[in-house]
Design a protein around this motif. Structure first.
Motif, PDB file in Angstrom:
ATOM      1  N   LEU A 117       7.009  21.936  30.419  1.00 12.50           N
ATOM      2  CA  LEU A 117       5.862  21.809  31.321  1.00 12.50           C
ATOM      3  C   LEU A 117       4.872  22.926  31.005  1.00 12.50           C
ATOM      4  O   LEU A 117       5.218  24.108  31.073  1.00 12.50           O
ATOM      5  CB  LEU A 117       6.320  21.912  32.787  1.00 12.50           C
ATOM      6  CG  LEU A 117       7.465  20.991  33.213  1.00 12.50           C
ATOM      7  CD1 LEU A 117       7.756  21.160  34.712  1.00 12.50           C
ATOM      8  CD2 LEU A 117       7.148  19.531  32.897  1.00 12.50           C
TER       9      LEU A 117
ATOM     10  N   SER B  73      -0.598  25.726  39.178  1.00 15.62           N
ATOM     11  CA  SER B  73       0.213  24.926  38.260  1.00 15.62           C
ATOM     12  C   SER B  73       1.616  25.516  38.109  1.00 15.62           C
ATOM     13  O   SER B  73       2.598  24.770  37.968  1.00 15.62           O
ATOM     14  CB  SER B  73      -0.470  24.791  36.894  1.00 15.62           C
ATOM     15  OG  SER B  73      -0.733  26.061  36.326  1.00 15.62           O
TER      16      SER B  73
ATOM     17  N   ALA C  26       4.859  23.355  38.839  1.00 14.15           N
ATOM     18  CA  ALA C  26       5.945  23.178  37.861  1.00 14.15           C
ATOM     19  C   ALA C  26       7.285  23.563  38.493  1.00 14.15           C
ATOM     20  O   ALA C  26       8.293  22.858  38.332  1.00 14.15           O
ATOM     21  CB  ALA C  26       5.672  24.026  36.622  1.00 14.15           C
TER      22      ALA C  26
ATOM     23  N   ALA D  81       8.416  20.882  40.821  1.00 16.33           N
ATOM     24  CA  ALA D  81       8.893  19.699  40.099  1.00 16.33           C
ATOM     25  C   ALA D  81      10.293  19.924  39.555  1.00 16.33           C
ATOM     26  O   ALA D  81      11.165  19.045  39.640  1.00 16.33           O
ATOM     27  CB  ALA D  81       7.931  19.376  38.954  1.00 16.33           C
TER      28      ALA D  81
ATOM     29  N   TYR E 152       5.972  16.864  38.060  1.00 16.12           N
ATOM     30  CA  TYR E 152       4.901  17.824  37.787  1.00 16.12           C
ATOM     31  C   TYR E 152       3.552  17.105  37.756  1.00 16.12           C
ATOM     32  O   TYR E 152       2.563  17.596  38.312  1.00 16.12           O
ATOM     33  CB  TYR E 152       5.175  18.524  36.455  1.00 16.12           C
ATOM     34  CG  TYR E 152       4.196  19.617  36.104  1.00 16.12           C
ATOM     35  CD1 TYR E 152       3.726  20.501  37.069  1.00 16.12           C
ATOM     36  CD2 TYR E 152       3.741  19.778  34.802  1.00 16.12           C
ATOM     37  CE1 TYR E 152       2.822  21.512  36.739  1.00 16.12           C
ATOM     38  CE2 TYR E 152       2.854  20.783  34.464  1.00 16.12           C
ATOM     39  CZ  TYR E 152       2.390  21.644  35.430  1.00 16.12           C
ATOM     40  OH  TYR E 152       1.500  22.639  35.115  1.00 16.12           O
TER      41      TYR E 152
END
Ligand SMILES: Cc1cc2nc3c(=O)[nH]c(=O)nc-3n(C[C@H](O)[C@H](O)[C@H](O)COP(=O)(O)OP(=O)(O)OC[C@H]3O[C@@H](n4cnc5c(N)ncnc54)[C@H](O)[C@@H]3O)c2cc1C
Length: 131
Positions: free
Chosen positions: A26, A49, A53, A56, A68
């Motif tokens: 990712l 982000s 991540a 996720a 994600y």
């Protein structure tokens, strides 16, 4: 103090509104191209982000790319909006900066950024003003 022997420039990572996570790697922040093309800011995207991540991976480790992609979508929508705005702004920067001197527009843009740019919210506010 010793000066560096060589200094070079580096592009900021942009275009991440099109990034589609795949497999078990990712990408976050600059690696995913998540710098805002209008402002050049990337710290907010890097934090958001990174959290996406992590969520996720913890939420569904066997479907982390899908998870994600889902968590990242709101940020990518904002960046897609900024991408379009930046094309218009930087096509003719003198005009862009002139427009940004209009107090109402400047305040709106700054407030929208401060609140976290929401495309829907920005368009709703503009529509309210226009009516
Ligand atoms: C000059 C400049 C000014 C900026 N000003 C702003 C600003 O005012 N506001 C804003 O929001 N953003 C700004 N940005 C952008 C912002 O700094 C980045 O978008 C943000 O830091 C990206 O975070 P990141 O975690 O993705 O990457 P980075 O912060 O670059 O972190 C990546 C880390 O990985 C390390 N690394 C790389 N390769 C390896 C490896 N092989 N092994 C181990 N570690 C490795 C690097 O050393 C680095 O510490 C600016 C950028 C620049 C260059």
């Amino acid at each position: 103090m010793e000066l560096p022997a060589e200094v070079t420039g580096q592009y900021l990572g942009m275009g991440g509104h099109r990034y589609a996570p795949r497999g078990r790697v990712l990408l976050v922040g600059d690696a995913a191209g998540l710098v805002d093309p209008l402002t050049g800011e990337g710290i907010h995207s890097a934090l958001v982000s990174g959290q996406a991540a992590a969520a996720a991976i913890l939420g569904a480790p066997y479907a982390m790319a899908e998870g994600y992609a889902h968590h990242l979508r709101p940020l990518q929508e904002v960046l897609a909006f900024s991408d379009r705005a930046s094309r218009s702004f930087y096509r003719e920067p003198a005009r862009g900066f002139k427009v940004m001197r209009w107090p109402l527009l400047r305040n709106l843009v700054l407030k929208t950024y401060a609140d976290g740019v929401g495309k829907t919210k920005l368009l709703a506010t503009l529509a309210r003003w226009a009516s």
